[in-house]
Design an enzyme around this catalytic site. Sequence first.
Site, mmCIF file in Angstrom:
data_model
loop_
_atom_site.group_PDB
_atom_site.id
_atom_site.type_symbol
_atom_site.label_atom_id
_atom_site.label_comp_id
_atom_site.label_asym_id
_atom_site.label_seq_id
_atom_site.Cartn_x
_atom_site.Cartn_y
_atom_site.Cartn_z
ATOM 1 N N PHE A 71 1.922 -94.967 110.891
ATOM 2 C CA PHE A 71 0.921 -94.629 109.872
ATOM 3 C C PHE A 71 -0.370 -94.135 110.522
ATOM 4 O O PHE A 71 -1.268 -93.680 109.817
ATOM 5 C CB PHE A 71 0.553 -95.870 109.042
ATOM 6 C CG PHE A 71 1.555 -96.243 107.981
ATOM 7 C CD1 PHE A 71 1.878 -95.365 106.960
ATOM 8 C CD2 PHE A 71 2.149 -97.496 107.980
ATOM 9 C CE1 PHE A 71 2.784 -95.722 105.974
ATOM 10 C CE2 PHE A 71 3.057 -97.864 106.992
ATOM 11 C CZ PHE A 71 3.378 -96.969 105.989
ATOM 12 N N ASN A 112 3.049 -85.436 101.197
ATOM 13 C CA ASN A 112 3.331 -84.325 100.273
ATOM 14 C C ASN A 112 2.468 -83.109 100.594
ATOM 15 O O ASN A 112 2.798 -82.002 100.164
ATOM 16 C CB ASN A 112 3.120 -84.796 98.826
ATOM 17 C CG ASN A 112 1.666 -84.985 98.458
ATOM 18 O OD1 ASN A 112 1.015 -84.058 97.979
ATOM 19 N ND2 ASN A 112 1.112 -86.171 98.674
ATOM 20 N N TYR A 136 -4.668 -80.840 107.563
ATOM 21 C CA TYR A 136 -4.008 -82.152 107.543
ATOM 22 C C TYR A 136 -2.514 -82.018 107.199
ATOM 23 O O TYR A 136 -1.646 -82.584 107.874
ATOM 24 C CB TYR A 136 -4.744 -83.036 106.531
ATOM 25 C CG TYR A 136 -3.980 -84.233 106.037
ATOM 26 C CD1 TYR A 136 -3.743 -85.328 106.864
ATOM 27 C CD2 TYR A 136 -3.517 -84.289 104.711
ATOM 28 C CE1 TYR A 136 -3.042 -86.433 106.395
ATOM 29 C CE2 TYR A 136 -2.826 -85.399 104.240
ATOM 30 C CZ TYR A 136 -2.589 -86.456 105.089
ATOM 31 O OH TYR A 136 -1.896 -87.550 104.621
HETATM 32 C C1 15L Z 1 -2.264 -88.091 101.081
HETATM 33 O O1 15L Z 1 -1.624 -87.603 101.998
HETATM 34 C C2 15L Z 1 -3.460 -88.927 101.327
HETATM 35 O O2 15L Z 1 -3.340 -89.696 102.497
HETATM 36 C C3 15L Z 1 -3.806 -89.837 100.158
HETATM 37 O O3 15L Z 1 -5.120 -90.314 100.332
HETATM 38 C C4 15L Z 1 -3.667 -89.107 98.817
HETATM 39 O O4 15L Z 1 -4.657 -88.159 98.694
HETATM 40 C C5 15L Z 1 -2.288 -88.499 98.698
HETATM 41 O O5 15L Z 1 -1.972 -87.698 99.801
HETATM 42 C C6 15L Z 1 -2.095 -87.686 97.411
HETATM 43 O O6 15L Z 1 -1.620 -86.548 97.489
HETATM 44 O O7 15L Z 1 -2.385 -88.221 96.338
#
Ligand code: 15L
Length: 267
Positions: A71, A112, A136
């Site tokens: 993680f 996602n 990201y």
């Molecule tokens: C993610 O990857 C983030 O870590 C989380 O904080 C949310 O923003 C999530 O996606 C999301 O798509 O809701």
Amino acid sequence: MTINRLLITGAGGALGKVARAHYQGKFPHLRLSDRVELEPAGDGEEIVQCDLIERERVERMLEGVDAVIHFGGQPTEADWDTVINSNLIGAINLFEAARKGGAERVIFASSNHAIGMHARANIIDHTCEPRPDTRYGLSKAFGEDLGRLYAYKYSIRSMNIRIGSCFPKPFDARSLASWLSFRDLCQLLDIGLAAAYQHEIIYGVSNNPESWWDNSNAERLGYKPQDTAEDYRAEVEHLTFDDPVGEALQGGMFGAEEFSGDLKTLV
Ligand code: 15L
């Protein structure tokens, strides 16, 4: 291979804490790492404070580890330097140390946002092309490919969970599709630690009828989600984004921020 020592990186983060609680007492040794200070070790726990950028320390941290739940890293959009250091170099250090240390499997917390530029109008599965919506998200797509290298070249089982929105409950209309309950997350992690596979991509999503993700690959591996975002529909369905791009994209506002493309190219 039975798991004697499980390592959870990013153990101080929201999902790391869920995994720590879930695996407390389940294996003889639970090694927990983060760059921030963690709650003191309980029975069977070992704490290693370590930044994933520090290669030699990461290598020491992986000694004697059979399986990893990764993680650790930057959890949302950030500038290039942060993403490169935490999520590219950090993930490389982790996988390379896992190889040198003889770990059998790595569960990678993908997101996602590796596929967030796909339109909500399209249902996609684990075979779709990656379409990162952010720097990201690109780092998560990279992590999935890194897993391929280590899976097929070095025999490390690599499970990539494209986590949707993993929070105690859905919080907006988008999360009626993307929500993952903590209980269902733990079920997916359990599958990642027990199933036979080489490299897999699955979606981290609960049993949400509105989901854009065909999660038959997870179901094939035994996933039976217990929760559904539908239970919260009345509370959140009116909470949409005031942005047509954010509403059109699976990744929501992650893709809409800085967007200068053409929505027509995304369907
Ligand atoms: C993610 O990857 C983030 O870590 C989380 O904080 C949310 O923003 C999530 O996606 C999301 O798509 O809701």
